[in-house]
Design an enzyme around this catalytic site. Structure first.
Site, PDB file in Angstrom:
ATOM      1  N   LYS A 190       0.851  -1.284  -0.045  1.00  0.00           N
ATOM      2  CA  LYS A 190      -0.027   0.027   0.191  1.00  0.00           C
ATOM      3  C   LYS A 190       0.847   1.182   0.028  1.00  0.00           C
ATOM      4  O   LYS A 190       0.695   2.110  -0.837  1.00  0.00           O
ATOM      5  CB  LYS A 190      -0.990   0.005   1.253  1.00  0.00           C
ATOM      6  CG  LYS A 190      -1.796   1.101   1.206  1.00  0.00           C
ATOM      7  CD  LYS A 190      -3.127   0.707   2.036  1.00  0.00           C
ATOM      8  CE  LYS A 190      -2.907   0.488   3.463  1.00  0.00           C
ATOM      9  NZ  LYS A 190      -2.886   1.918   4.322  1.00  0.00           N
ATOM     10  N   ARG A 200      -8.296  11.778  12.655  1.00  0.00           N
ATOM     11  CA  ARG A 200      -7.066  11.437  12.830  1.00  0.00           C
ATOM     12  C   ARG A 200      -6.199  12.829  12.800  1.00  0.00           C
ATOM     13  O   ARG A 200      -6.696  13.748  12.346  1.00  0.00           O
ATOM     14  CB  ARG A 200      -6.553  10.579  11.785  1.00  0.00           C
ATOM     15  CG  ARG A 200      -7.172   9.014  11.978  1.00  0.00           C
ATOM     16  CD  ARG A 200      -6.973   8.025  10.923  1.00  0.00           C
ATOM     17  NE  ARG A 200      -5.594   7.741  11.250  1.00  0.00           N
ATOM     18  CZ  ARG A 200      -4.772   7.010  10.282  1.00  0.00           C
ATOM     19  NH1 ARG A 200      -5.464   6.651   9.260  1.00  0.00           N
ATOM     20  NH2 ARG A 200      -3.580   6.778  10.678  1.00  0.00           N
ATOM     21  N   ASP A 255       2.018  -1.463  11.679  1.00  0.00           N
ATOM     22  CA  ASP A 255       0.684  -1.662  11.221  1.00  0.00           C
ATOM     23  C   ASP A 255       0.489  -3.201  11.460  1.00  0.00           C
ATOM     24  O   ASP A 255      -0.686  -3.546  11.230  1.00  0.00           O
ATOM     25  CB  ASP A 255       0.627  -1.527   9.442  1.00  0.00           C
ATOM     26  CG  ASP A 255       0.783  -0.100   9.351  1.00  0.00           C
ATOM     27  OD1 ASP A 255       0.385   0.861  10.121  1.00  0.00           O
ATOM     28  OD2 ASP A 255       1.122   0.236   8.098  1.00  0.00           O
ATOM     29  N   GLN A 309       4.954   9.306   7.230  1.00  0.00           N
ATOM     30  CA  GLN A 309       3.833  10.181   6.572  1.00  0.00           C
ATOM     31  C   GLN A 309       4.437  11.632   6.932  1.00  0.00           C
ATOM     32  O   GLN A 309       4.298  12.246   5.867  1.00  0.00           O
ATOM     33  CB  GLN A 309       2.465  10.020   7.092  1.00  0.00           C
ATOM     34  CG  GLN A 309       1.969   8.406   6.638  1.00  0.00           C
ATOM     35  CD  GLN A 309       0.481   8.231   7.129  1.00  0.00           C
ATOM     36  OE1 GLN A 309       0.089   8.917   8.139  1.00  0.00           O
ATOM     37  NE2 GLN A 309       0.120   7.144   6.920  1.00  0.00           N
TER      38      GLN A 309
HETATM   39  C1  S3P Z   1       2.394   4.923   6.093  1.00  0.00           C
HETATM   40  C2  S3P Z   1       3.234   5.084   7.243  1.00  0.00           C
HETATM   41  C3  S3P Z   1       2.733   4.585   8.535  1.00  0.00           C
HETATM   42  C4  S3P Z   1       1.862   3.416   8.369  1.00  0.00           C
HETATM   43  C5  S3P Z   1       0.636   3.577   7.462  1.00  0.00           C
HETATM   44  C6  S3P Z   1       1.365   3.714   6.125  1.00  0.00           C
HETATM   45  C7  S3P Z   1       3.086   5.230   4.880  1.00  0.00           C
HETATM   46  O1  S3P Z   1       1.974   5.712   9.387  1.00  0.00           O
HETATM   47  O2  S3P Z   1       1.030   3.440   9.631  1.00  0.00           O
HETATM   48  O3  S3P Z   1      -0.122   2.687   7.454  1.00  0.00           O
HETATM   49  O4  S3P Z   1       2.569   4.914   3.863  1.00  0.00           O
HETATM   50  O5  S3P Z   1       3.791   6.152   4.956  1.00  0.00           O
HETATM   51  P1  S3P Z   1       2.999   6.700  10.119  1.00  0.00           P
HETATM   52  O6  S3P Z   1       3.925   7.363   9.091  1.00  0.00           O
HETATM   53  O7  S3P Z   1       1.938   7.860  10.611  1.00  0.00           O
HETATM   54  O8  S3P Z   1       3.615   5.981  11.208  1.00  0.00           O
END
Ligand code: S3P
Length: 440
Positions: free
Chosen positions: A21, A122, A316, A170
């Site tokens: 993903k 969120r 995750d 993120q």
């Molecule tokens: C993701 C980063 C993670 C993860 C999310 C996908 C990404 O979150 O939990 O499902 O694709 O950058 P965080 O960056 O908030 O830890």
């Protein structure tokens, strides 16, 4: 939509779960702002990534679906995106919203980012705060949540040296993407190294990125060159089946072409620390990411203490790890995992409530949980619209004495289209019931 899972006692065979993903989102985003035409194979056609795809189509990026998991994207360049006619609805997808906040904050147009009930609850200040310090103009609700109103900045963004209080890919990616449009060098430091797919893929698109332990940086003003991306199978989707086989004595299951990026493999380390028999083989590289096949042989697990840097490398996978803990001998203690409280649901609460409804002794802590492994009775549990909670609780049916009915599972579509078929193909007994329908 509910799942009804009958107790199953064996899990066997081999399986390739859908595409990663995180990598699928980034492939669309980076291809969209690159110069030239990019092809993406192994794309995850789940609702979250489709929300990203629709967002770029709404901003004038020509996207062609060559097949279910194959795309051609004709990049419009760094400054070629156009204002969408409507707010961009990103559904359940935190990655879409936070990365797009960084990518769109520097653009010369207004755009609103919104999403479903979970996403609009969120925390978004973790991205709007550093972006605002760079000169972005972003409106949020009073408590810092979406919808996000992005206004064209009055002057070009300023580079930043940002120390993030949370290890978050993120946040890191949002700041780096904004940094591409800023003058000078933007850097991000974080308490642990979060997943580094952005850094790897930006390099594949021709951007110079510096990175190290808990650190990434780039110079503004660089442009992206089209690239082809092959997306590995998602270790986060494989995790349900790693746990399923590990908790089932006599089971043997192989997960194929799983992404093994070291920032994502915490679940393998944790399951091994609980005594699981996992073998990684045929390691290779796919699209700049390490992949391999994983064979799991089921047996007896024992409790573990899970804390520290491994937590962000498995963030995750905790719903599945909670189920492994419920099947292990002894008390598993999870700490340093407060981030679980702000995922698609409060995963500490939803998983502790779910396990307790199945007869397992579990206690929520502010930053984790204590789970005493034991018998799983069966019963009715609520996934609270959280895809990973739904799929994890389904795996508990391999050790349950009675059927498990899981409510509110429709969001499994966000990350794992074809989950029911995949699960039944290797030995689970899982039926879909419409909530309120004749079977309810
Ligand atoms: C993701 C980063 C993670 C993860 C999310 C996908 C990404 O979150 O939990 O499902 O694709 O950058 P965080 O960056 O908030 O830890």
């Amino acid at each position: 939509m509910d799942y009804l899972c009958q107790p199953a006692r064996d899990i066997r065979g081999s399986l390739r779960v859908p595409g990663d993903k995180s990598i699928s989102h980034r492939a669309v985003m980076f291809a969209a702002i690159a110069d030239g035409s990019s092809r993406v194979t192994g794309f995850l056609p789940g609702e979250d990534c489709l929300a990203t795809l629709r967002a770029f189509a709404a901003m004038g990026v020509p996207v062609e679906r060559l097949g279910d998991t194959e795309l051609r994207i004709d990049g419009v360049g760094m400054h070629g995106l156009r204002a969408p006619a409507q707010p961009l609805d990103l559904g359940n997808s935190g990655t879409s919203m936070r990365l797009l906040a960084g990518l769109l904050a520097p653009q010369a147009f207004e755009v609103t980012l919104t999403g479903d009930a979970s996403l609009t609850r969120r925390p978004m200040r973790r991205v709007t705060e550093p972006l605002t310090r760079m000169g972005a103009d972003i409106g949020t609700s009073a408590d810092g949540t979406a919808p996000l109103q992005l206004h064209a900045p009055k002057a070009p963004l300023r580079a930043i040296d940002y120390r993030s209080p949370v290890a978050s890919a993120q946040v890191k990616s949002a700041v780096l993407l904004a940094g591409l449009y800023a003058e000078g060098r933007t850097s991000v430091h974080e308490p642990h190294t979060s997943r580094d797919h952005s850094e790897r893929m930006l390099r594949a698109f021709g951007v110079e990125v510096e990175s190290g332990d808990g650190f990434a940086a780039l110079e503004g003003g660089q442009t992206l060159r089209a690239a082809d991306v092959e997306v590995p199978a998602d270790i986060s989707s494989a995790a349900f089946f790693l746990v399923a086989a590990a908790i089932t004595p006599g089971a043997e299951l192989t997960l194929e072409a799983v992404g093994l990026n070291p920032t994502r493999t915490g679940v393998i380390d944790i399951l091994r620390s609980m005594g699981a028999d996992l073998t990684v083989h045929d390691e290779r590289t796919l699209g700049g990411e390490p992949v391999g096949d994983i064979t799991v042989r089921g047996g007896r697990l024992h409790a573990a203490e899970i804390a520290g840097e491994v937590v962000s490398r498995a963030i995750d996978e905790f719903p599945a790890i909670f189920v492994a803990a419920a099947c292990a001998t002894g008390e598993t203690v999870i700490r340093d995992a407060a981030e679980l409280r702000v995922k698609e649901s409060d995963r500490i609460r939803t998983m502790v409530d779910g396990l307790r409804a199945l007869g397992v002794s579990a206690i929520a802590e502010p930053d984790g949980a204590r789970i005493l492994g034991g018998r799983i009775h069966g019963g009715v549990v609520d996934a609270c619209g959280d895809h990973r909670v739904a799929m994890s609780l389904a795996m508990a049916s391999l050790r349950a004495e009675q059927p498990i009915r899981i409510r509110d599972c429709a969001n499994v579509q966000t990350s794992f289209p074809g989950f029911r078929e995949a699960a039944c193909g290797v030995g689970l007994d899982l039926r879909v019931l419409q909530a309120g329908g004749p079977d309810a």
